[in-house]
Motif scaffolding. Structure first.
Motif, PDB file in Angstrom:
ATOM      1  N   CYS A 173      -0.539  96.533  25.573  1.00 49.15           N
ATOM      2  CA  CYS A 173       0.183  96.553  26.758  1.00 49.15           C
ATOM      3  C   CYS A 173      -0.682  96.894  27.694  1.00 49.15           C
ATOM      4  O   CYS A 173      -0.589  96.136  28.837  1.00 49.15           O
ATOM      5  CB  CYS A 173       1.380  97.877  26.516  1.00 49.15           C
ATOM      6  SG  CYS A 173       2.450  97.703  28.153  1.00 49.15           S
ATOM      7  N   ALA A 174      -1.658  97.789  27.708  1.00 51.45           N
ATOM      8  CA  ALA A 174      -2.473  98.025  28.655  1.00 51.45           C
ATOM      9  C   ALA A 174      -3.410  97.199  29.018  1.00 51.45           C
ATOM     10  O   ALA A 174      -3.710  96.765  30.329  1.00 51.45           O
ATOM     11  CB  ALA A 174      -3.413  99.758  28.433  1.00 51.45           C
ATOM     12  N   SER A 175      -4.085  96.502  28.208  1.00 58.90           N
ATOM     13  CA  SER A 175      -4.617  95.566  28.342  1.00 58.90           C
ATOM     14  C   SER A 175      -4.238  94.290  28.923  1.00 58.90           C
ATOM     15  O   SER A 175      -4.493  93.692  29.962  1.00 58.90           O
ATOM     16  CB  SER A 175      -5.370  94.822  26.873  1.00 58.90           C
ATOM     17  OG  SER A 175      -6.255  95.980  26.222  1.00 58.90           O
ATOM     18  N   SER A 176      -2.966  93.997  28.449  1.00 60.83           N
ATOM     19  CA  SER A 176      -2.207  92.902  29.145  1.00 60.83           C
ATOM     20  C   SER A 176      -1.883  93.339  30.797  1.00 60.83           C
ATOM     21  O   SER A 176      -1.849  92.359  31.345  1.00 60.83           O
ATOM     22  CB  SER A 176      -0.842  92.757  28.273  1.00 60.83           C
ATOM     23  OG  SER A 176      -1.042  92.245  27.083  1.00 60.83           O
ATOM     24  N   SER A 211       0.049  81.389  35.936  1.00 60.59           N
ATOM     25  CA  SER A 211       0.337  81.123  34.764  1.00 60.59           C
ATOM     26  C   SER A 211      -0.470  82.037  33.477  1.00 60.59           C
ATOM     27  O   SER A 211       0.394  82.619  32.977  1.00 60.59           O
ATOM     28  CB  SER A 211      -0.018  79.575  33.997  1.00 60.59           C
ATOM     29  OG  SER A 211      -1.228  79.333  34.019  1.00 60.59           O
ATOM     30  N   TRP A 212      -1.386  82.440  33.949  1.00 62.59           N
ATOM     31  CA  TRP A 212      -2.037  83.614  32.957  1.00 62.59           C
ATOM     32  C   TRP A 212      -1.384  84.901  33.506  1.00 62.59           C
ATOM     33  O   TRP A 212      -1.082  85.685  32.509  1.00 62.59           O
ATOM     34  CB  TRP A 212      -3.573  83.644  33.125  1.00 62.59           C
ATOM     35  CG  TRP A 212      -4.425  82.537  32.532  1.00 62.59           C
ATOM     36  CD1 TRP A 212      -4.814  81.281  33.145  1.00 62.59           C
ATOM     37  CD2 TRP A 212      -4.543  82.622  30.970  1.00 62.59           C
ATOM     38  NE1 TRP A 212      -5.504  80.797  32.041  1.00 62.59           N
ATOM     39  CE2 TRP A 212      -5.449  81.450  30.710  1.00 62.59           C
ATOM     40  CE3 TRP A 212      -4.407  83.503  29.899  1.00 62.59           C
ATOM     41  CZ2 TRP A 212      -5.930  81.206  29.396  1.00 62.59           C
ATOM     42  CZ3 TRP A 212      -4.765  82.977  28.664  1.00 62.59           C
ATOM     43  CH2 TRP A 212      -5.486  81.763  28.489  1.00 62.59           C
ATOM     44  N   ILE A 218       4.340  88.953  30.321  1.00 65.57           N
ATOM     45  CA  ILE A 218       5.642  88.772  29.252  1.00 65.57           C
ATOM     46  C   ILE A 218       4.688  89.499  27.898  1.00 65.57           C
ATOM     47  O   ILE A 218       5.632  90.347  26.975  1.00 65.57           O
ATOM     48  CB  ILE A 218       5.680  87.495  28.743  1.00 65.57           C
ATOM     49  CG1 ILE A 218       6.429  86.659  30.044  1.00 65.57           C
ATOM     50  CG2 ILE A 218       6.448  87.239  27.478  1.00 65.57           C
ATOM     51  CD1 ILE A 218       6.466  85.236  29.950  1.00 65.57           C
ATOM     52  N   THR A 219       3.441  89.428  27.751  1.00 68.69           N
ATOM     53  CA  THR A 219       2.670  90.222  26.550  1.00 68.69           C
ATOM     54  C   THR A 219       2.906  91.728  26.786  1.00 68.69           C
ATOM     55  O   THR A 219       3.037  92.415  25.687  1.00 68.69           O
ATOM     56  CB  THR A 219       1.423  89.760  26.321  1.00 68.69           C
ATOM     57  OG1 THR A 219       1.309  88.326  26.323  1.00 68.69           O
ATOM     58  CG2 THR A 219       0.679  90.442  25.389  1.00 68.69           C
ATOM     59  N   ALA A 220       2.965  92.193  28.034  1.00 71.02           N
ATOM     60  CA  ALA A 220       3.015  93.562  28.018  1.00 71.02           C
ATOM     61  C   ALA A 220       4.297  93.871  27.957  1.00 71.02           C
ATOM     62  O   ALA A 220       4.623  95.265  27.151  1.00 71.02           O
ATOM     63  CB  ALA A 220       2.535  94.029  29.506  1.00 71.02           C
ATOM     64  N   ILE A 221       5.417  93.197  28.300  1.00 71.14           N
ATOM     65  CA  ILE A 221       6.681  93.661  28.045  1.00 71.14           C
ATOM     66  C   ILE A 221       6.875  93.585  26.553  1.00 71.14           C
ATOM     67  O   ILE A 221       7.516  94.472  25.964  1.00 71.14           O
ATOM     68  CB  ILE A 221       7.649  92.540  28.957  1.00 71.14           C
ATOM     69  CG1 ILE A 221       7.357  92.659  30.272  1.00 71.14           C
ATOM     70  CG2 ILE A 221       9.153  92.862  28.146  1.00 71.14           C
ATOM     71  CD1 ILE A 221       8.156  91.828  30.823  1.00 71.14           C
ATOM     72  N   ILE A 257      -4.448  83.999  22.254  1.00 74.62           N
ATOM     73  CA  ILE A 257      -4.277  83.956  23.721  1.00 74.62           C
ATOM     74  C   ILE A 257      -5.459  84.749  24.420  1.00 74.62           C
ATOM     75  O   ILE A 257      -6.107  84.401  25.304  1.00 74.62           O
ATOM     76  CB  ILE A 257      -2.818  84.454  24.080  1.00 74.62           C
ATOM     77  CG1 ILE A 257      -1.684  83.303  23.856  1.00 74.62           C
ATOM     78  CG2 ILE A 257      -2.727  84.633  25.726  1.00 74.62           C
ATOM     79  CD1 ILE A 257      -0.066  83.598  23.998  1.00 74.62           C
ATOM     80  N   PHE A 258      -5.266  86.042  23.993  1.00 75.65           N
ATOM     81  CA  PHE A 258      -6.416  86.753  24.345  1.00 75.65           C
ATOM     82  C   PHE A 258      -7.847  86.329  24.096  1.00 75.65           C
ATOM     83  O   PHE A 258      -8.709  86.150  25.012  1.00 75.65           O
ATOM     84  CB  PHE A 258      -6.545  88.233  23.560  1.00 75.65           C
ATOM     85  CG  PHE A 258      -5.514  89.200  24.318  1.00 75.65           C
ATOM     86  CD1 PHE A 258      -5.934  90.329  24.991  1.00 75.65           C
ATOM     87  CD2 PHE A 258      -4.199  88.856  24.247  1.00 75.65           C
ATOM     88  CE1 PHE A 258      -5.307  91.226  25.710  1.00 75.65           C
ATOM     89  CE2 PHE A 258      -3.090  89.916  24.892  1.00 75.65           C
ATOM     90  CZ  PHE A 258      -3.885  91.039  25.651  1.00 75.65           C
TER      91      PHE A 258
END
Length: 98
Positions: free
Chosen positions: A34-37, A51-52, A58-61, A86-87
């Motif tokens: 979450c923090a990284s996102s 887009s990124w 969305i990843t953080a959510i 993705i990462f």
């Protein structure tokens, strides 16, 4: 800094696909991803990569540790693999500008 944050998240995401991990690992995973996102969403926004930015929001959510999204173990394995991919791709596709 971007690369270090991303690599830590990648290692944890791909590590999460193993069986027999303690629940605490997945809690820690949620915090880190979450923090990284959030960091990568802000970074992407500053690079005008919309887009990124939305991908990382969305990843953080999805990985937020407060309002947990729940899925079956098999679904989470798939999500972890996709998110790890993705990462990983973001390392090569989102360049740091000086």
């Amino acid at each position: 800094m971007k690369k270090i944050v991303t690599i830590i998240a990648i290692v944890l995401l791909f590590g999460a696909i193993r069986d027999g991990l303690a629940y605490d690992y997945f809690t820690f995973l949620r915090f880190v991803v979450c923090a990284s996102s959030i960091y990568l969403a802000v970074f992407s926004s500053k690079q005008n990569l919309e887009s990124w930015m939305w991908t990382f929001i969305i990843t953080a959510i999805l990985f937020n540790p407060v309002l947990k999204v729940t899925f079956s173990r098999d679904t989470w394995v798939l999500i972890d693999l996709i998110t790890g991919a993705i990462f990983t791709s973001s390392i090569f596709l989102i360049k740091e500008t000086k």
